[in-house]
Design a protein around this motif. Structure first.
Motif, short mmCIF file in Angstrom:
data_model
loop_
_atom_site.label_atom_id
_atom_site.label_comp_id
_atom_site.label_asym_id
_atom_site.label_seq_id
_atom_site.Cartn_x
_atom_site.Cartn_y
_atom_site.Cartn_z
N ILE A 159 -3.01 -6.30 0.23
CA ILE A 159 -3.02 -5.14 1.14
C ILE A 159 -3.99 -5.40 2.29
CG2 ILE A 159 -3.63 -2.70 1.37
CD1 ILE A 159 -2.71 -2.28 -1.48
N CYS A 214 -7.78 -5.60 0.75
CA CYS A 214 -8.25 -4.57 -0.18
C CYS A 214 -8.93 -5.25 -1.36
CB CYS A 214 -7.06 -3.72 -0.63
SG CYS A 214 -7.44 -2.56 -1.96
N GLN A 264 0.82 -1.22 0.00
CA GLN A 264 0.00 0.00 0.00
C GLN A 264 0.85 1.27 0.00
OE1 GLN A 264 -2.83 0.25 3.22
NE2 GLN A 264 -3.93 1.95 2.31
#
Length: 465
Positions: free
Chosen positions: A430, A424, A229
């Protein structure tokens, strides 16, 4: 139980009230069960003692003892009604252990399940009108009465933000003409009809324009923190284009563009250089930069309107959007990848495709979490990604299914908190929970775990604030 209550509250009553109450308590266990009898016993005893105090004249010592007994009774009542918190070390592991147990069935579901009797131990704390509402109706009522923002407030917030944005852009161009800033623009939930409760926050996105031949992006996996990220922006070709060839070279730390150094420079300008009193006077508002914040924030007061503004330096390269918002710690050169634009677009497209209520569900969840002592750590981004994941397995997002989908989101959140990992939607490597403390995850997990069986109480808690 009747004997225990009789010993703690024995008193002769001239009009026979004491005998009637004692008879009621003695038989309550047969009608209401153990838990219901306990609650009824303590509550009725407290009322009885208050009546006894009004109709008799005890001496001072008896009065003090009476008061202490009543206080102890209400403490016992709160203990009976409270749900014991799991031990700290077990809380995350046990969060979803009993989600499928009979106790986790919603009251409305219990009434609809064949052979599942409705519990008589549920305290009657709502009005008759509210009790008649289904959970679906409660959700929609909460959305109308507590989530929706008047259009006039939204329009005022946007206009005020635009006016301040124009003035700040003009100042930066005059103060730092050598820095190639792009056109500043508004962003955030206020601009995308996703803000809840009040039109009180907006972001100013400040684009930083780089020379593509002098700067390159380093993927998060290749940085020192190994987190996909957080990216880095590296200065290239220093041998042929030495420092000073780019106006951004002044913000370099160790051959990398420092997000911290840029933020510190902008913070100094916001605090010490911008003539906010003059701008505020012209716009009929009071503008104050937040002095001690790690972020670039402004607080705006316009009559009864309160607006919080966050300035976000941003750069884009292809489909990558990077914010000068590094994680907390010693690393100064990291840039956070933002998925906000993709989140909003994907959610909007999904709802448009099936006339879904995902955005409505998201706004209700944001309203519930906004002022909750523990759940306020859950951001709109966290909740959006949970909804997007759930949309892959749940196809019915019509408004009629809102209650079921809301319940499923709570259960999914408990599962993610149990593992401490929320992937994510756009990059499963992530972890969106990576910056939360273990204690915060446990507190949120417990709050949601307790709410899964009775989510309507979660709505009531926030509605009463």
């Amino acid at each position: 139980m009747a004997d225990l209550v009789h010993k703690r509250g024995k008193r002769q009553d001239d009009n026979g009230l004491g005998g009637a109450v004692d008879f009621l308590l003695a038989n309550a266990r047969l009608v209401l069960g153990l838990g219901g009898a306990a609650v009824l016993a303590i509550a009725t005893l407290a009322v009885k003692r208050l009546i006894d105090r009004a109709t008799s004249s005890p001496d001072e010592d008896d009065t003090k003892a009476e008061q202490k007994s009543i206080e102890e009774s209400w403490q016992d009542l709160s203990l009976i009604k409270a749900v014991p918190k799991p031990p700290k070390k077990q809380s995350r592991a046990d969060l979803s252990e009993s989600l499928l147990s009979p106790s986790a069935i919603l009251p409305a579901q219990a009434a609809e399940t064949p052979g599942h009797p409705t519990s008589l131990e549920t305290p009657q704390v709502e009005s008759r009108t509210l009790l008649c509402l289904t959970f679906q109706e409660k959700l929609l009522s909460y959305y109308r009465n507590h989530i929706t923002i008047p259009e006039s407030d939204v329009a005022l917030g946007k206009q005020l933000a635009k006016d301040i944005c124009i003035e700040l852009q003009s100042f930066l161009q005059n103060k730092c003409p050598e820095l190639p800033f792009g056109s500043m623009f508004l962003s955030g939930s206020l601009c995308d009809d996703l803000q809840v409760v009040a039109a009180d926050h907006v972001c100013f996105m400040l684009p930083l324009v780089f020379e593509t031949t002098l700067w390159s992006l380093i993927p998060g996996e290749d940085t020192i923190v190994k987190d996909p990220q957080f990216w880095m922006i590296r200065r290239t070709d220093l041998e042929y284009f030495p420092r000073g060839s780019s106006p951004w070279d002044r913000f370099i730390v160790g051959r990398y563009l420092s997000s911290n150094v840029i933020n510190e420079a902008l913070h100094k300008m916001l605090v010490a250089s911008v003539n906010w009193p003059a701008i505020g006077s012209m716009l009929e508002c009071l503008i104050r930069p937040v002095m001690a914040s790690e972020e670039l924030k402004l607080e705006v007061t316009h009559y009864e309107t309160q607006l919080n503004i966050t300035l976000c330096p941003v750069t884009e390269a292809g489909d990558k959007v990077l914010l000068a918002k590094p994680p907390k710690g010693l690393v100064e050169n990291l840039w956070r990848q933002s998925f906000y634009r993709s989140e909003v677009s994907k959610l909007k497209d999904l709802d448009a495709a099936d006339s879904g209520a995902r955005r409505c569900c998201l706004k209700i969840l944001k309203g519930v979490c906004k002022n909750h002592p523990f759940l306020s750590k859950l951001t709109g981004s966290h909740l959006t990604h949970v909804l997007l994941h759930l949309s892959e397995t749940e196809s019915d997002w019509a408004e009629e299914a809102l209650a079921a989908r809301f319940q499923h989101v709570l259960e999914a959140l408990v599962g993610y908190l149990e593992t401490g990992f929320l992937p994510c939607y756009f990059n499963r490597q992530i972890n969106l929970f990576c910056e939360l403390l273990e204690e915060e995850i446990d507190e949120m997990g417990y709050a949601l775990y307790s709410a899964v069986s009775q989510p309507d109480l979660l709505l009531q808690e926030q509605a009463d604030k």
